[in-house]
Design a protein around this motif. Structure first.
Motif, PDB file in Angstrom:
ATOM      1  N   THR A 117       0.985 -13.245 -15.134  1.00 57.96           N
ATOM      2  CA  THR A 117       0.935 -14.715 -15.195  1.00 57.96           C
ATOM      3  C   THR A 117      -0.325 -15.268 -14.526  1.00 57.96           C
ATOM      4  OG1 THR A 117       3.138 -14.321 -14.320  1.00 57.96           O
ATOM      5  CG2 THR A 117       2.716 -16.505 -15.202  1.00 57.96           C
ATOM      6  N   ARG A 118      -0.663 -14.720 -13.340  1.00 56.05           N
ATOM      7  CA  ARG A 118      -1.829 -15.269 -12.633  1.00 56.05           C
ATOM      8  C   ARG A 118      -3.115 -14.995 -13.399  1.00 56.05           C
ATOM      9  NH1 ARG A 118      -0.975 -12.448  -6.992  1.00 56.05           N
ATOM     10  NH2 ARG A 118       0.297 -11.110  -8.312  1.00 56.05           N
ATOM     11  N   LEU A 119      -3.166 -13.831 -14.047  1.00 56.61           N
ATOM     12  CA  LEU A 119      -4.360 -13.485 -14.817  1.00 56.61           C
ATOM     13  C   LEU A 119      -4.412 -14.334 -16.095  1.00 56.61           C
ATOM     14  CD1 LEU A 119      -6.787 -11.580 -15.123  1.00 56.61           C
ATOM     15  CD2 LEU A 119      -5.260  -9.900 -16.172  1.00 56.61           C
ATOM     16  N   TYR A 253       1.718   3.578  -7.899  1.00 53.03           N
ATOM     17  CA  TYR A 253       0.656   2.576  -7.706  1.00 53.03           C
ATOM     18  C   TYR A 253       0.831   1.425  -8.689  1.00 53.03           C
ATOM     19  CZ  TYR A 253      -1.463   4.329 -11.980  1.00 53.03           C
ATOM     20  OH  TYR A 253      -1.684   4.650 -13.290  1.00 53.03           O
ATOM     21  N   CYS A 254       0.183   0.298  -8.367  1.00 51.54           N
ATOM     22  CA  CYS A 254       0.295  -0.822  -9.303  1.00 51.54           C
ATOM     23  C   CYS A 254      -0.962  -0.916 -10.146  1.00 51.54           C
ATOM     24  CB  CYS A 254       0.648  -2.124  -8.598  1.00 51.54           C
ATOM     25  SG  CYS A 254      -0.629  -2.766  -7.577  1.00 51.54           S
ATOM     26  N   VAL A 255      -0.801  -1.578 -11.293  1.00 47.02           N
ATOM     27  CA  VAL A 255      -1.758  -1.429 -12.399  1.00 47.02           C
ATOM     28  C   VAL A 255      -3.119  -2.061 -12.141  1.00 47.02           C
ATOM     29  CG1 VAL A 255      -1.003  -3.528 -13.616  1.00 47.02           C
ATOM     30  CG2 VAL A 255      -1.855  -1.583 -14.933  1.00 47.02           C
ATOM     31  N   GLU A 290      -5.582 -13.261   3.612  1.00 43.58           N
ATOM     32  CA  GLU A 290      -5.708 -12.456   2.396  1.00 43.58           C
ATOM     33  C   GLU A 290      -4.305 -12.159   1.824  1.00 43.58           C
ATOM     34  OE1 GLU A 290      -7.891  -8.508   0.613  1.00 43.58           O
ATOM     35  OE2 GLU A 290      -7.385  -8.499   2.714  1.00 43.58           O
ATOM     36  N   PRO A 291      -4.126 -12.383   0.503  1.00 42.88           N
ATOM     37  CA  PRO A 291      -2.782 -12.157  -0.054  1.00 42.88           C
ATOM     38  C   PRO A 291      -2.455 -10.677  -0.259  1.00 42.88           C
ATOM     39  CG  PRO A 291      -4.258 -13.025  -1.739  1.00 42.88           C
ATOM     40  CD  PRO A 291      -5.055 -12.936  -0.478  1.00 42.88           C
ATOM     41  N   VAL A 292      -2.341  -9.973   0.832  1.00 36.82           N
ATOM     42  CA  VAL A 292      -1.838  -8.594   0.786  1.00 36.82           C
ATOM     43  C   VAL A 292      -0.720  -8.484   1.819  1.00 36.82           C
ATOM     44  CG1 VAL A 292      -3.982  -7.472   0.016  1.00 36.82           C
ATOM     45  CG2 VAL A 292      -3.566  -7.770   2.461  1.00 36.82           C
ATOM     46  N   GLY A 293       0.259  -7.637   1.538  1.00 36.05           N
ATOM     47  CA  GLY A 293       1.308  -7.393   2.516  1.00 36.05           C
ATOM     48  C   GLY A 293       0.717  -6.632   3.709  1.00 36.05           C
ATOM     49  N   VAL A 294       1.373  -6.724   4.876  1.00 39.20           N
ATOM     50  CA  VAL A 294       0.895  -5.915   6.002  1.00 39.20           C
ATOM     51  C   VAL A 294       1.911  -4.832   6.345  1.00 39.20           C
ATOM     52  CG1 VAL A 294      -0.624  -7.662   7.001  1.00 39.20           C
ATOM     53  CG2 VAL A 294       1.737  -7.534   7.778  1.00 39.20           C
ATOM     54  N   GLN A 303       7.788  -1.054   7.758  1.00 33.68           N
ATOM     55  CA  GLN A 303       8.094  -2.042   6.724  1.00 33.68           C
ATOM     56  C   GLN A 303       6.801  -2.726   6.284  1.00 33.68           C
ATOM     57  OE1 GLN A 303      11.827  -3.938   7.550  1.00 33.68           O
ATOM     58  NE2 GLN A 303      11.179  -5.805   6.494  1.00 33.68           N
ATOM     59  N   VAL A 304       6.823  -3.303   5.100  1.00 34.04           N
ATOM     60  CA  VAL A 304       5.723  -4.181   4.712  1.00 34.04           C
ATOM     61  C   VAL A 304       6.242  -5.605   4.808  1.00 34.04           C
ATOM     62  CG1 VAL A 304       4.205  -4.926   2.834  1.00 34.04           C
ATOM     63  CG2 VAL A 304       4.683  -2.497   3.157  1.00 34.04           C
ATOM     64  N   VAL A 305       5.480  -6.452   5.507  1.00 31.80           N
ATOM     65  CA  VAL A 305       5.806  -7.871   5.456  1.00 31.80           C
ATOM     66  C   VAL A 305       4.865  -8.485   4.428  1.00 31.80           C
ATOM     67  CG1 VAL A 305       5.943 -10.035   6.717  1.00 31.80           C
ATOM     68  CG2 VAL A 305       6.621  -7.901   7.824  1.00 31.80           C
ATOM     69  N   GLU A 306       5.450  -9.003   3.359  1.00 33.31           N
ATOM     70  CA  GLU A 306       4.667  -9.494   2.241  1.00 33.31           C
ATOM     71  C   GLU A 306       3.895 -10.750   2.652  1.00 33.31           C
ATOM     72  OE1 GLU A 306       3.281  -8.379  -0.038  1.00 33.31           O
ATOM     73  OE2 GLU A 306       3.994  -8.858  -2.044  1.00 33.31           O
ATOM     74  N   TYR A 307       2.759 -10.974   1.976  1.00 31.83           N
ATOM     75  CA  TYR A 307       1.909 -12.130   2.342  1.00 31.83           C
ATOM     76  C   TYR A 307       2.650 -13.456   2.215  1.00 31.83           C
ATOM     77  CZ  TYR A 307       1.152 -11.963  -2.758  1.00 31.83           C
ATOM     78  OH  TYR A 307       1.330 -11.910  -4.116  1.00 31.83           O
ATOM     79  N   ASN A 330      -1.578  -3.705   2.686  1.00 36.03           N
ATOM     80  CA  ASN A 330      -0.934  -2.834   1.688  1.00 36.03           C
ATOM     81  C   ASN A 330      -1.687  -2.947   0.364  1.00 36.03           C
ATOM     82  OD1 ASN A 330       1.059  -1.475   0.121  1.00 36.03           O
ATOM     83  ND2 ASN A 330       2.039  -3.447  -0.349  1.00 36.03           N
ATOM     84  N   ILE A 331      -2.102  -1.805  -0.199  1.00 31.76           N
ATOM     85  CA  ILE A 331      -2.780  -1.880  -1.507  1.00 31.76           C
ATOM     86  C   ILE A 331      -1.890  -1.335  -2.634  1.00 31.76           C
ATOM     87  CG2 ILE A 331      -5.076  -1.875  -0.492  1.00 31.76           C
ATOM     88  CD1 ILE A 331      -5.389   1.056  -1.457  1.00 31.76           C
ATOM     89  N   CYS A 332      -0.600  -1.266  -2.348  1.00 25.24           N
ATOM     90  CA  CYS A 332       0.372  -0.861  -3.367  1.00 25.24           C
ATOM     91  C   CYS A 332       0.033   0.514  -3.946  1.00 25.24           C
ATOM     92  CB  CYS A 332       0.470  -1.931  -4.456  1.00 25.24           C
ATOM     93  SG  CYS A 332       2.048  -1.854  -5.321  1.00 25.24           S
ATOM     94  N   ASN A 333      -0.227   1.445  -3.052  1.00 27.74           N
ATOM     95  CA  ASN A 333      -0.431   2.854  -3.415  1.00 27.74           C
ATOM     96  C   ASN A 333       0.457   3.648  -2.480  1.00 27.74           C
ATOM     97  OD1 ASN A 333      -3.214   4.080  -4.954  1.00 27.74           O
ATOM     98  ND2 ASN A 333      -2.981   1.865  -4.720  1.00 27.74           N
TER      99      ASN A 333
HETATM  100  C1  LIG Z   1       5.750  -6.554  -3.913  1.00 30.27           C
HETATM  101  C2  LIG Z   1       4.435  -5.867  -3.821  1.00 30.27           C
HETATM  102  O1  LIG Z   1       4.312  -4.693  -4.100  1.00 30.27           O
HETATM  103  N1  LIG Z   1       3.403  -6.637  -3.385  1.00 30.27           N
HETATM  104  C3  LIG Z   1       2.071  -6.073  -3.272  1.00 30.27           C
HETATM  105  C4  LIG Z   1       1.263  -6.445  -4.513  1.00 30.27           C
HETATM  106  O2  LIG Z   1       1.134  -7.848  -4.556  1.00 30.27           O
HETATM  107  P1  LIG Z   1       1.245  -8.742  -5.878  1.00 30.27           P
HETATM  108  O3  LIG Z   1       0.719 -10.083  -5.451  1.00 30.27           O
HETATM  109  O4  LIG Z   1       2.691  -8.735  -6.211  1.00 30.27           O
HETATM  110  O5  LIG Z   1       0.420  -8.100  -6.937  1.00 30.27           O
HETATM  111  O6  LIG Z   1      -0.033  -5.871  -4.431  1.00 30.27           O
HETATM  112  C5  LIG Z   1      -0.788  -6.225  -3.268  1.00 30.27           C
HETATM  113  C6  LIG Z   1      -2.088  -5.457  -3.319  1.00 30.27           C
HETATM  114  O7  LIG Z   1      -2.791  -5.709  -4.461  1.00 30.27           O
HETATM  115  C7  LIG Z   1      -0.020  -5.882  -2.010  1.00 30.27           C
HETATM  116  O8  LIG Z   1      -0.729  -6.282  -0.877  1.00 30.27           O
HETATM  117  C8  LIG Z   1       1.338  -6.567  -2.041  1.00 30.27           C
HETATM  118  O9  LIG Z   1       2.049  -6.218  -0.874  1.00 30.27           O
END
Ligand SMILES: CC(=O)N[C@H]1[C@@H](OP(=O)(O)O)O[C@H](CO)[C@@H](O)[C@@H]1O
Length: 504
Positions: A117-119, A253-255, A290-294, A303-307, A330-333
């Motif tokens: 959606t964001r893209l 990992y995420c795409v 920065e929108p990354v989880g920590v 644990q990861v605390v999401e952004y 967190n870089i989702c790897n």
């Molecule tokens: C639920 C989840 O996996 N969130 C991840 C994921 O975020 P999205 O905004 O959902 O793409 O990717 C980020 C890294 O790109 C990571 O920092 C974050 O914690």
């Protein structure tokens, strides 16, 4: 198929009978489709889902008030680093990773159910191409890195090995992804080693706990988050498939990260030698918001605390050395052992709490007119893939360099960050740098030497365009025979053909 009466009775039990309000006026085809969709929803689960969504929404938005007091940074002994370690140690990790790959014990698993959606695209994100000279898509880059890492492991150990590629899709992405792979001949991977499976979808819910209709004949459904992985693994017997193949370790990992290192031998080796059952790759956060989880500890467990769930005050806290206290981004790897995934899927999955996302959900109003809301009107409930870290017996985080490993494609071109241009630039800067390291020299149109990267600001285009196919180099290795002592003018597209030509 269930009759309307049966479906109505089930929906009554779930308190969601309104979903049938247009049923009587629908032509037979759409009507049957709606009944089939509704008949598949399990009444108790639906009731509970809607109740939970409304209850969660009743809480004030933002992080739980007591969260800050429960947070701690990860203890240093749980954190390794690829960039700040003894090179000999790094070599040992890499060696171990390659050894496991050569034994066919490593698989990669892609989380690709998201809607982009964001893209702002209507097709799966992996099919996006960011404008590289080669025109490669994210999927193609990933496929080629798999082929190269298999080749490298095979060469070292004199074997032919496979890294199976599991791809979790959703109702939105399965069809187009499968078609795209077929059209591209699976990027020359063996199709039997590419395993696609689908995650669940859940209804979007209004603030007062009613599942929503997107059309008169269609419920507004959304994927159940990347933590839907654990249910999907069980539903599709994926762990059994892994067991049959002898897979012990899984890189999830995420795409969207254009620099992702699939089955990274250094990361795999680090986790295996540490005896970890669960691991996360991290980069140092670039700035507090920065929108990354920590990655940290909550109540003493990883644990990861999401952004979206950390308060700005906590995000800004700094340690005595001036760096961010919660700076492991967190870089989702993720690394998981198959055993750990089995335990989670069979035992702990029900304990994962869904997270609430308040979103703009297109719906039909009481008269049946489609509405595109201008403000958030619905709740989507998502599980997060990293919420299982707390069940790990031995968790590790592994810090890597952002320039080498992290540049995500999240946003459309109009956004300032994490967009097609920033990801393309990150990849081309990296390849320019690799070429220089291998002894190449780039000349401008007048024949003068172009500068090296370190003196250039991070957000600039590299001085010359150089794209290196993952089939030629996975992480900068093996380029000297083609590049050392040679002069090039932009653009240099080093694919397999060009590499053979240069070697002659
Ligand atoms: C639920 C989840 O996996 N969130 C991840 C994921 O975020 P999205 O905004 O959902 O793409 O990717 C980020 C890294 O790109 C990571 O920092 C974050 O914690």
């Amino acid at each position: 198929m269930a009759s309307e009466r049966e479906v109505r009775a089930r929906l009554q039990r779930a308190g969601q009978e309104h979903l049938l309000r247009f049923c009587a006026e629908l032509p037979p085809g759409p009507r049957a489709a709606l009944l089939a969709e509704l008949g598949a929803l399990e009444p108790e689960a639906l009731r509970e889902h809607c109740r939970r969504a409304a209850a969660a929404c009743a809480h004030p938005p933002g992080p739980p008030p007591d969260l800050a007091a429960r947070l701690r940074p990860l203890p240093p002994e749980c954190v390794g680093s690829a960039s700040r370690c003894d090179p000999e140690m790094r070599r040992l990790w890499e060696e171990e990773g390659f050894r496991q790959i050569s034994l066919n014990k490593v698989a990669v698993l892609l989380l690709a159910g998201g809607q982009g959606t964001r893209l702002g695209v209507t097709y799966p994100k992996g099919m996006y191409q960011v404008g590289l000279p080669s025109g490669k898509t994210l999927y193609q880059l990933q496929a080629e890195r798999i082929r190269r890492v298999e080749q490298l492991a095979g060469q070292r150990h004199g074997t032919r090995c496979n890294v199976p590629w599991y791809i979790m899709t959703s109702e939105f992405t399965l069809g187009p992804t499968a078609k795209f792979f077929r059209e591209h001949d699976f990027f020359h991977l063996d199709p039997s080693n590419v395993i696609m499976f689908e995650q669940h979808m859940l209804p979007a819910v209004t603030f007062d706990g009613k599942a929503m209709l997107e059309q008169k004949d269609k419920v507004a459904m959304a994927p159940d988050g990347n933590g839907g992985l654990y249910c999907a693994l069980a539903d599709h017997q994926i762990l059994e498939d892994m067991e049959r193949r002898g897979v012990e370790f899984v890189h999830v990992y995420c795409v969207d990260n254009i620099l992702v290192r699939l089955a990274d031998p250094v990361f795999i080796g680090f986790c295996v030698l540490r005896g970890a059952d669960c691991g996360a790759k991290v980069v140092e956060k670039a700035y507090p918001e920065e929108p990354v989880g920590v990655v940290c500890q909550v109540d003493g467990v990883p644990q990861v605390v999401e952004y979206s769930e950390i308060s700005p005050e906590t995000a800004q806290l700094r340690g005595s050395d001036g760096s961010l206290l919660y700076g492991l981004g967190n870089i989702c790897n993720h690394f998981f052992t198959r055993d750990f995934l089995r335990m989670v899927s069979s035992e702990f999955e029900p304990l994962l709490k869904p997270h609430v996302a308040v979103k703009k959900v297109p719906y039909v109003d009481e008269e049946g007119n489609p509405v595109k809301p201008i403000k958030p009107n619905g709740i989507k409930m998502e599980k997060f893939v990293f919420d299982v870290f707390r069940f790990a017996k031995s968790f590790v985080a592994f810090e890597v360099s952002r320039e080498e490993e992290f540049s995500p494609l999240k946003n459309a071109a109009s956004a300032a960050r994490d967009n097609p241009a920033t990801t393309r630039r990150a990849l081309l800067r990296q390849h320019y740098h690799w070429a220089l390291q291998a002894g190449a020299c780039f000349l401008d149109a007048g024949g003068a030497r172009l500068p090296e990267l370190p003196s250039l600001p991070g957000n600039r285009e590299p001085p010359a365009i150089c794209e290196i196919s993952p089939l030629v180099s996975y992480s900068g290795e093996g380029l000297e025979p083609y590049l050392q002592g040679r002069e090039f003018r932009s653009p240099l597209i080093l694919d397999e053909n060009q590499a053979s030509a240069l070697q002659l």
